[in-house]
Design an enzyme around this catalytic site. Sequence first.
Site, short mmCIF file in Angstrom:
data_model
loop_
_atom_site.label_atom_id
_atom_site.label_comp_id
_atom_site.label_asym_id
_atom_site.label_seq_id
_atom_site.Cartn_x
_atom_site.Cartn_y
_atom_site.Cartn_z
N SER A 90 35.57 33.75 40.40
CA SER A 90 34.56 32.75 40.02
C SER A 90 34.19 31.84 41.18
O SER A 90 33.05 31.37 41.28
CB SER A 90 35.09 31.91 38.85
OG SER A 90 35.33 32.73 37.74
N ASN A 91 35.13 31.59 42.10
CA ASN A 91 34.84 30.74 43.25
C ASN A 91 34.00 31.46 44.31
O ASN A 91 33.51 30.82 45.23
CB ASN A 91 36.14 30.24 43.88
CG ASN A 91 36.82 29.21 43.02
OD1 ASN A 91 36.43 28.05 43.02
ND2 ASN A 91 37.81 29.63 42.25
N LYS A 104 44.49 37.93 35.04
CA LYS A 104 44.43 36.56 35.55
C LYS A 104 44.07 35.67 34.38
O LYS A 104 42.99 35.82 33.77
CB LYS A 104 43.38 36.43 36.66
CG LYS A 104 43.27 34.99 37.18
CD LYS A 104 42.11 34.79 38.15
CE LYS A 104 42.05 33.33 38.58
NZ LYS A 104 40.84 33.00 39.35
N ILE A 139 46.89 33.16 41.08
CA ILE A 139 45.58 33.42 41.68
C ILE A 139 44.77 32.15 41.42
O ILE A 139 44.28 31.96 40.31
CB ILE A 139 44.87 34.64 41.07
CG1 ILE A 139 45.75 35.88 41.11
CG2 ILE A 139 43.54 34.90 41.78
CD1 ILE A 139 45.16 37.09 40.39
#
Length: 312
Positions: free
Chosen positions: A49-50, A173, A216
């Site tokens: 997402s980053n 995750k 993560i």
Amino acid sequence: MAKSAPPPGIYVPAVLFFDEHEELDEPSIKAHVLRLAQGGVTGILVQGSNGEAQHLSHEERKHAIALTRQTLDENGFQNVVVIAGTGAQSTRETKKLCVDAKEAGATHALVLTPSTWVPQMTQENILRFHTEVAEGSPIPTMIYNFPTVTAGQDLDSDIIAKLAQHPNIVGTKLSCGNIGKIQRVASRFPVEDFAVFPGRSDAFWAGLNAGGAGVIAALVNLVPKLHVKLYKLYQDGKFEEAKQLSAELGHGDWAASKVGGIGGLKAVISKNFGYGKPIVRGPLKAISVDSLVQHPYYPQIEKLLALEAAEV
């Protein structure tokens, strides 16, 4: 066939840098990858997402993966794992992105649940989607559970455990930060078959105690060495020291979320590490480097950065 989960350890959903024209800033991307590798990370997640995956073309996504793998290999970090985010809104496109990821050098794919048609995403449909992607992917897949970016969909431990039995689904995750979910899933499967990672630094230490495989987390972009240190303290049985460092990371995680999300992370990196511009693609908001010093949460980040700098 034996399953092949990513090894336990510290993984970073790396931010991706752009130039003034919103084109990929390759020198900054490479500098960031190298700093993270030198910080001791086990692997780099490209287009988590980053990494602004949903803002990139297929060609850009594939190139960013290849650039990450190339940078690691050229600098002696061949053992650092590359995981690729391959989430998309259709099963067909997701499978195509998994093929692209393998061709670009990734060993695993992290797959978000589609979120355009949430009323259609019944348990049956979620199971079918992840199963079909896993069966069409040339590399092992992982389930990415992040309600914030999937319109509130929060996969429970029963769904994840069912998917974990598939031979090509090898991990998850959990950015939901649910420690009970980590424990319920991790206690059912060997870590080499199915690795369970919390997706937040404030859940890292508790996740280890619950059987998690590491972390993560976005904050690793700023302080990789501190995350590696916490993991080693835990492995060495120095639980009180690990708990104290965990508290610092928890406060830092909260502070990083308050300074502007992805734009804030880029601004902090630009200010403190000498590369990258705090440019994001809309609708994300850019954060000015100069504004950081006035931000009430920035002193907590400065404290973490000082601790990071003190690590050898």
